[in-house]
Write an enzyme that holds these catalytic residues in place. Structure first.
Site, short mmCIF file in Angstrom:
data_model
loop_
_atom_site.label_atom_id
_atom_site.label_comp_id
_atom_site.label_asym_id
_atom_site.label_seq_id
_atom_site.Cartn_x
_atom_site.Cartn_y
_atom_site.Cartn_z
N ASP A 203 -7.45 -22.81 7.33
CA ASP A 203 -8.23 -23.90 7.46
C ASP A 203 -7.13 -24.91 7.70
O ASP A 203 -6.97 -25.82 8.71
CB ASP A 203 -9.23 -24.19 6.39
CG ASP A 203 -9.99 -25.52 6.70
OD1 ASP A 203 -10.01 -26.12 7.81
OD2 ASP A 203 -10.61 -25.99 5.89
N GLU B 58 -9.57 1.17 -3.29
CA GLU B 58 -9.30 1.20 -4.52
C GLU B 58 -10.66 0.44 -5.50
O GLU B 58 -10.32 -0.35 -6.54
CB GLU B 58 -8.09 0.45 -5.31
CG GLU B 58 -6.85 0.80 -4.39
CD GLU B 58 -6.45 2.23 -5.09
OE1 GLU B 58 -6.60 1.99 -6.29
OE2 GLU B 58 -5.68 2.78 -4.55
N LEU C 14 -6.09 5.83 -10.08
CA LEU C 14 -6.75 4.69 -9.31
C LEU C 14 -6.42 3.53 -10.27
O LEU C 14 -6.05 2.20 -9.93
CB LEU C 14 -8.06 4.54 -9.24
CG LEU C 14 -8.53 5.70 -7.96
CD1 LEU C 14 -9.90 5.86 -7.74
CD2 LEU C 14 -7.80 5.17 -6.67
N ASN C 15 -6.67 3.88 -11.54
CA ASN C 15 -6.25 2.69 -12.55
C ASN C 15 -4.72 1.97 -12.32
O ASN C 15 -4.49 0.90 -12.53
CB ASN C 15 -6.30 3.22 -14.08
CG ASN C 15 -7.71 2.89 -14.44
OD1 ASN C 15 -8.49 2.16 -14.03
ND2 ASN C 15 -8.16 4.10 -15.41
N PRO D 194 -15.41 11.14 4.67
CA PRO D 194 -16.47 10.43 5.63
C PRO D 194 -17.80 10.20 4.86
O PRO D 194 -18.07 8.77 4.92
CB PRO D 194 -16.54 11.33 6.58
CG PRO D 194 -15.28 12.32 6.59
CD PRO D 194 -15.05 12.49 5.12
N SER E 287 0.89 -1.28 0.06
CA SER E 287 -0.11 -0.12 -0.15
C SER E 287 0.75 1.24 -0.14
O SER E 287 0.56 2.22 -0.74
CB SER E 287 -0.79 0.03 1.25
OG SER E 287 -1.78 -1.23 1.30
N PHE F 297 -9.68 9.02 -11.13
CA PHE F 297 -9.32 7.76 -11.60
C PHE F 297 -8.31 7.36 -12.41
O PHE F 297 -7.96 6.02 -12.32
CB PHE F 297 -10.63 7.46 -12.63
CG PHE F 297 -12.04 7.52 -11.44
CD1 PHE F 297 -12.08 7.36 -10.45
CD2 PHE F 297 -13.35 7.29 -12.64
CE1 PHE F 297 -13.21 7.61 -9.55
CE2 PHE F 297 -14.37 7.34 -11.52
CZ PHE F 297 -14.42 7.62 -10.23
#
Ligand code: FAD
Ligand code: FAD
Lengths: 310, 391, 248
Positions: B340, B367, B243-244, B138, B95, B240
């Site tokens: 598991d 994202e 973000l891509n 928010p 991140s 955007f």
């Protein structure tokens, strides 16, 4: 028949026992060897001559032999040694010197031989994960690992000739620094002795340390020991959440052999376990298991090793 | 245990030598520096500052940006491989790199003035300056277009007012790229740490991405000079496009988390003995491992193909949505399955499983949430947007 | 300003499984790496340049597959990368390897050579001293410390009784053990440099081989575990470790 020359391994002016093994190797390879004994004087040559099977001894004498200097040693020894196959010990200096001698004579060197059979020399490659078998087609230098051949007995009486052969030093030792007594890291060590909860008290790790000192080993620990005792640092922990180690020899003392411990040392070449419980799972993975308390076993181990390794 | 990456379809042979060199560089660093220390960082809830510096020294921050700005000009596939290795360590670490490179440096490089680029990018590439990206508020998460943070033109400066939430690196950032409305149009602004009226309190209490800093950004008549607006972009296209890039990195990163969980599960299954045999010898367990391998392999092929398209410039955003959605989803499922297989041990922080699982819950949401990506793909299939009810 | 060379070798990763097919090792599916000790040699060479100036050339011997280790060295920051090879060569022995390397070192007017104390594949430790002998140079092996001086280096060599602080004047070959330095890591810029770097390929005249590789075989199987009752058996185990296992 090519001549075979053994370069005696010496320590503090005395011929090391491995030299008799090299003589045996020479005989297997096909002849009674000439033994070259390097030294600042010729005193060690007599014990070389006493090894049975030796055809003659050349004491190669010069000041340069007071300290190991690869170039000077190689040039002096080369001058004394006849043509043929040269055998030396696969020790740190032996291999270094052997490489120099081979290069000087423009022949090949075969290092770390652990078996000779019908002219075929076997050496481990890929840190022992495979063996390489070679045959010689002419002169070469061969280094032989200790304990490969049984030593040739005493009782020989070879003729000794002395050759003074001085050579220029290319390096100069300025100071010997005593080795710091700092412990080896388990991740680096080739031999590890580890203690577990069965050691009962961190003070008892002193017994492991003494064995480690004779072996040049690192001291490790199980997690139970690390968790229980502050003196046993996390850096010593072997296992899944500790260090993964891959030594030639791993000695587990008072360690049960939990799967998480095994995860860190399973690939050790040889595993020795000392545990008082004959049912302890560690024994399923040990090459040599000793069912005994460490109180009984460690003092014997220490004295045996001291006798063997000095 | 030595890490052996799963590479069932030999992805490695599809990569160039330098892409593999970059991957191995980061892989070694993660093994040596991150994995031994990550649990402690999570327990303390902090991002180790030296990791940011190390990423800068390795040169992976903003590594696809031009060399002229102190970056490396490398391929998107190389960037993807880096994200993969970082996230094998921890999603929080990936991140950090995503935010710095794709969300803070990228908009400056794509939409900034030459002066802005020269001023900010080299110091951000070296890790000297940390960046963050303020889009979410928010009250506006999946729907950032309705954001209420505003900029007003005061002649010789702008004033920012409003608040951003969930901002990775916010508290530690030197530079924030903040999206706000100027006369009703979304614009990008560069806010610096010491700008008057700006504060960035840290959000605490996370059960996920514990080794990552998450913050609020608060602007109260925050005064910034005129030359801090990104000149060449208007509207949602700005955020955007960032973000891509970040989503592309996540699609690779998730493979790293999945690999870590798979590796641990495989080793555990081979060594754990129940009913006299390793549990790896039971068909039900093999079925799980086989499923993991299948999903990781598909995810790898998806990510690699997308990476090549990105390098060629032939991609569409919906392809990125699919990769982000699919790969995070598969990683999360693999983490659960690995948990598991580890039995009770799976809940301990001795194993990386629960940490990855909890991290991936954030990754699923940020994202673009999983379902928002479904909607993006749904719109591509049908031509009908279904984000809002107003058709 | 010294012309510094570092010898680097491509070897199977030390964790790799070594398979044997027919009578030769089968390395077709191993991962290849730079031999671990060579990383320390590379670091020492870089330190030498930082201290005394000069240029560092990384040299390997092998087929084009070995370019990768040169690129790795380039990414760390060496100035030149050189591969010595001739397509007519195969299965070279130590005599041939050293001859080929020496020919390259002479062509490059090298004044100091760094190498790893042994290569992870053969473990032979013969290249460093062998090259030195052919060059007529000094050599020191297994060094665990180094300081740079105007006309030489001072190294630390472990001996039985302690570590020998040893002065070596150049030219010399220095074979490095691990531990005395932390090999630097590449970065993306270095990797991009490596991408653009050209490998210089040199040939050499080499002698014929005087050894013949008969076969490769798996290591001898070790005996299955033995368990002894009582501490009285410790000497038996110690003897076995010495004589059968050969580990002490
Ligand atoms: C997630 C996880 C990770 C773990 N990671 C590790 C790890 O990295 N490393 C690790 O070691 N463990 C690890 N463990 C712990 C592991 O499961 C065991 O608990 C641990 O290895 C036990 O240590 P031990 O063998 O010293 O102790 P014990 O199991 O208590 O064994 C002590 C042994 O000493 C023997 N003994 C007692 N007295 C004597 C005597 N006088 N002389 C000789 N023998 C004696 C006993 O017979 C017994 O076999 C981990 C566990 C978990 C759950
Ligand atoms: C750890 C972390 C770090 C973050 N870092 C940053 C950062 O650096 N910068 C930044 O700007 N933001 C950041 N975010 C914010 C993140 O981008 C938002 O959380 C995300 O966009 C979702 O917004 P939300 O949380 O408000 O959820 P909401 O938008 O309220 O969504 C809640 C749920 O409703 C669903 N939903 C919403 N709309 C629809 C719809 N139309 N149809 C169907 N379902 C719908 C969603 O899929 C989701 O399941 C971060 C978040 C986290 C958790």
């Amino acid at each position: 028949m090519t001549e075979i020359i053994v370069i005696a391994e010496t320590k503090d002016g005395i011929i090391s026992p491995v030299t008799s093994e090299l003589v045996s190797a020479a005989i297997v390879l096909g002849g009674n060897p000439t033994v070259i004994v390097p030294g600042v004087n010729d005193t060690a040559a007599t014990s070389g001559a006493a090894i049975s099977g030796v055809s003659k001894v050349i004491a190669c004498v010069g000041e340069q032999f007071s300290n190991y200097d690869a170039a000077a040693w190689a040039s002096a020894i080369d001058a004394c040694a006849p043509a043929g196959v040269i055998i030396c010990a696969a020790t740190q200096n032996g291999k270094d010197l052997g490489s120099r001698l081979a290069a000087r004579r423009a022949v090949s060197v075969v290092q770390d031989v652990v078996a000779i059979d019908g002219g075929v020399l076997t050496s481990p490659i890929y840190s022992g994960k495979a063996m390489q078998n070679v045959s010689l087609q002419g002169d070469a230098v061969v280094s032989i690992r200790a304990n490969t051949f049984s030593p040739s007995s005493d009782g020989g009486n070879a003729e000794i000739s002395v050759m003074n052969q001085s050579a220029d030093l290319k390096t100069a030792v300025r100071e010997m620094i005593a080795k710091a007594s700092e412990r080896l890291d388990v991740a680096e060590a080739d031999i590890i002795i580890s203690g577990g909860r069965g050691m009962q008290d961190p003070a008892n790790f002193a017994h492991l340390e003494r064995v480690a000192d004779t072996l040049g080993a690192a001291v490790g620990a199980s997690r139970a020991a690390v968790d229980a005792w502050e003196d046993i640092s996390h850096g010593m922990q072997v296992g899944q959440t500790g260090k993964t180690v891959n030594p030639s020899l791993y000695i587990a003392v008072g360690i049960s052999g939990a799967i998480q411990h095994l995860a860190g040392m399973r690939t050790s070449k040889y595993i020795v376990a000392i545990n008082k419980d004959a049912e302890a799972p560690i024994f399923q993975h040990a090459d040599y298991g000793i069912v005994a308390t460490w109180q009984d076993a460690l003092p014997i181990l220490e004295s045996e090793l001291k006798a063997l390794l000095g | 245990m030595v890490y052996e990456a799963l590479d069932f379809y030999d992805i490695e042979s599809e990569c160039t030598e330098e892409e593999i060199m970059v991957r191995d560089m980061v892989r070694d660093w993660v093994d040596e520096e991150v994995i031994p220390n990550i649990e402690a960082a999570c327990r303390e809830g902090r991002f180790p500052e030296e990791w940011g510096k190390a990423l800068g020294e390795m040169g992976v921050l903003g590594m696809t940006i031009d060399e002229k700005y102190g970056c490396a000009g490398m391929s998107y596939v190389a960037y993807g491989l880096v994200c993969q290795e970082l996230e094998r360590g921890d999603s929080g670490l990936r991140s950090f790199a995503s935010v710095q490179g794709s969300l803070a440096m990228f908009p400056i490089s794509a939409f900034g003035s030459e002066e802005q680029k020269m001023h900010y990018l080299p110091k951000m590439a070296s890790g000297e300056w940390i960046g963050c990206f303020g889009l979410t508020e928010p009250d506006y998460g999946s729907n950032p277009g309705d954001m209420i943070t505003k900029a007003s033109d005061q002649g010789d400066h702008y004033l920012l007012n409003g608040a951003k939430m969930w901002i990775t690196n916010g508290t530690v950032a030197d530079v924030a790229v903040v999206w706000a409305k100027l006369d009703g149009v979304i614009r990008g602004f560069i806010v610096e740490k010491n700008d008057p009226g700006f504060s960035a309190p840290e959000m605490t209490g996370k059960h996920s991405l514990k080794a990552s800093v998450t913050s609020e950004l608060v602007f109260q008549d925050c005064k910034i000079p005129k030359d801090r607006m990104l000149p060449s972009v208007k509207g949602l296209k700005g955020p955007f496009s960032c973000l891509n890039n970040a989503r592309f990195g996540i699609s690779w990163g998730a493979i790293g988390s999945a690999q870590a969980c798979f590796h641990s599960a495989k080793e555990y299954a081979l060594s754990r003995i129940q009913f006299d045999h390793p549990i790896a010898s039971y068909q039900l367990v093999q079925n799980k491992l086989s499923w993991m391998l299948r999903e990781i392999t598909k995810g790898q092929l998806l990510a690699l193909n997308l990476g090549r398209k990105k390098d060629a410039g032939t991609w569409i955003p919906e392809q990125i949505s699919l990769a982000k959605m699919n790969n995070v989803d598969m990683a999360l499922e693999i983490a659960r399955m690995a948990r598991d297989i580890h039995g009770a041990n799976g809940i301990l922080d001795e194993y990386p499983i629960m940490r990855h699982m909890a991290n991936l819950e954030s990754v699923k949401t940020y994202e673009g949430t999983h379902d928002i990506h479904n909607l993006i793909i749904g719109r591509w299939i049908t031509g009908i947007q279904s984000f809002t009810r107003t058709l | 300003m010294p012309e510094i060379a570092v010898l680097v070798k491509r070897v199977p990763d030390t964790n790799a499984k070594i398979a044997i097919s027919g009578d030769r090792v089968d390395l077709s599916s191993v991962k290849w790496v730079m031999s671990p000790y060579d990383e320390f040699a590379l670091e020492a060479a870089m330190m030498h340049k930082e201290s005394n100036g000069g240029t560092v050339t990384a040299i390997t011997l092998g087929t084009p597959d070995c370019d990768k280790v040169l690129k790795d060295a380039k990414a760390i920051g060496v100035d030149r990368i050189v591969r010595v090879w001739d397509d007519s060569w195969s299965d070279l022995d130590s005599n041939q390897v050293q001859s080929a390397l020496v020919s390259a070192l002479k062509e490059l007017s090298t004044e100091v050579v760094y190498c790893g104390k042994s290569a992870a594949d053969t473990g032979a430790s013969s290249t460093g001293p062998g090259v030195a002998e052919r060059m007529g140079w000094a050599s020191v092996s297994n060094i665990i410390g180094i300081e740079f001086e105007d006309a030489g280096v001072e190294v630390l060599i472990p001996r039985n009784i302690g570590n020998a602080r040893t002065g070596v004047s150049l030219p010399a070959v220095i074979s490095c053990d691990k531990g005395f330095c932390k090999p630097r890591k590449p970065n993306v810029k270095g990797i991009m440099m490596a991408k653009r770097a050209q490998v210089e390929v040199l040939g050499a005249d080499i002698p014929t081989s005087s050894i013949n590789i008969v076969s490769h075989t798996p290591p001898p199987q070790k005996a299955s575990g033995q368990k002894f009752e009582g501490a009285g058996n410790v000497p038996t185990v110690v003897a076995a470790l010495r004589n059968d296992a050969n580990v002490i």
